[in-house]
Design an enzyme around this catalytic site. Structure first.
Site, PDB file in Angstrom:
ATOM      1  N   HIS A 315       0.813  -1.215   0.000  1.00  0.00           N
ATOM      2  CA  HIS A 315       0.000   0.000   0.000  1.00  0.00           C
ATOM      3  C   HIS A 315       0.850   1.271   0.000  1.00  0.00           C
ATOM      4  CE1 HIS A 315      -3.759   1.908  -0.069  1.00  0.00           C
ATOM      5  NE2 HIS A 315      -4.419   1.150   0.777  1.00  0.00           N
ATOM      6  N   ASP A 319      -2.582   1.634  -4.829  1.00  0.00           N
ATOM      7  CA  ASP A 319      -3.813   1.763  -4.053  1.00  0.00           C
ATOM      8  C   ASP A 319      -4.868   0.802  -4.578  1.00  0.00           C
ATOM      9  OD1 ASP A 319      -4.881   2.922  -6.394  1.00  0.00           O
ATOM     10  OD2 ASP A 319      -4.391   4.947  -5.715  1.00  0.00           O
TER      11      ASP A 319
END
Length: 345
Positions: A315, A319
């Site tokens: 992350h 995304d």
């Protein structure tokens, strides 16, 4: 397991009256006359001494009140050259209490003993890589893909196959379609340099395939998948699997991966939650293909071949929206494999 600052306490200090409650017998003459005078020991310890042909009365006990312990018998047997040196029982059996003979035979005693196994090779490498991966902020994206057309295509390929050394499976199709989706979303085929906050977009699609072997988990990779045909991918998979099974993978086979596939469905399971194979930023777990009921546009129920895929991503780099779009692209190619022809080189 590493024992830190904890203090190892012997069973004797925990159970001061163990001589009676655990079936420990002294050498007070009995009507049977089969217990040596002056020796304290448990039935299991006497049995162990008997197996080595030792006179337990000759063994100096180090336990409470001179009681002969299992370690005393083993050390005595080593000194006599009857067996190889044993590691300390405190390292192998922490706080183990011996039960009365009628409840616990010698074979049962060995069955329930703790054992230490030193991790080597692939397993030791997995400890290091997974420990690092656990520190990275992951997220997971789950999607299901209809494989009806893929099943039909694979069947036709296999029916036309005249090479007995080749067996067509679903994995090469999934690998090739994955490579084509990566061409559109190169961020998933990258690595992250934490020290400089840089992302390296990899020019080659070196797709790693996690393989469970007798020597541990290893992830060799197929180099430059974007330049390979499905048949070439199939042959390379066979080669890598053969080398991994015999623990003969080269460093070149293992290094340089850019994204990893974990085909857990080949063993069992519907989906997984994989950890990254750093420095890669994405890993994909494949469940098994299974027949499930689905609805068509007219709400009629039909049977469909469904596979669940789980994308684990870093992350810090990608995304959820990017992973969703990437999965949509890959899903479209798998559900309509004829579209692969448009991108073949």
């Amino acid at each position: 397991m590493i024992v830190g600052d904890s203090q190892i306490v012997s069973p004797d200090s925990i159970f001061p009256s163990a001589d009676k409650s655990l079936g420990v017998e002294s050498a007070v003459p009995s009507s049977e006359g089969n217990v040596p005078s002056g020796t304290l020991s448990t039935p299991a310890v006497r049995h162990l001494a008997k197996q080595y042909g030792l006179n337990i009365n000759e063994i100096v006990g180090t336990g409470k009140d001179g009681r002969v312990l299992k370690e005393d018998v083993l050390n005595y047997a080593v000194n006599k050259g009857l067996c190889e040196e044993q590691s300390s029982s405190l390292e192998e059996n922490i706080g183990q209490v011996e039960l009365p003979e009628e409840k616990k035979s010698l074979s049962d005693m060995h069955l329930y003993e703790d054992k230490k196994i030193l991790l080597r090779g692939y397993q030791r490498a997995m400890v290091k890589s997974m420990s690092l991966a656990a520190k990275v902020p992951h997220f997971h994206y789950l999607e299901e893909i209809n494989c009806d057309s893929l099943v039909q295509l694979k069947t036709r390929f296999q029916n036309e196959n005249k090479d007995n050394t080749i067996k067509h499976t679903f994995l090469p199709f999934l690998i090739k379609s994955l490579s084509m989706a990566l061409s559109k979303y190169p961020m998933l085929n990258s690595s992250f340099i934490e020290e400089t906050n840089e992302v390296v977009l990899k020019g080659s699609h070196n797709i790693g395939i996690a393989m469970a072997t007798a020597h541990g988990l290893v992830v060799p990779n197929i180099k430059k998948v974007q330049s390979l045909s499905i048949l070439e991918i199939t042959k390379e998979l066979v080669r890598l699997h053969e080398m991994a099974s015999h623990n003969r993978l080269s460093t070149a086979d293992i290094e340089g991966g850019t994204i990893t596939l974990s085909n857990i469905g080949a063993i069992g399971g519907k989906f997984g939650s994989p950890l990254l194979n750093l420095p890669e930023v994405a890993i994909i777990a494949l469940g098994r293909i299974q027949k499930l009921p689905r609805f068509d546009d007219d709400e009629n129920v039909y049977s469909s071949s469904i596979i669940n895929v789980t994308v684990g991503a870093d992350h810090r780099v990608v995304d959820g929206a990017m992973v969703a779009r990437f999965c949509n692209e890959w899903k479209g190619l798998v559900e309509k494999p004829e579209l692969l022809l448009l991108h073949m080189r």
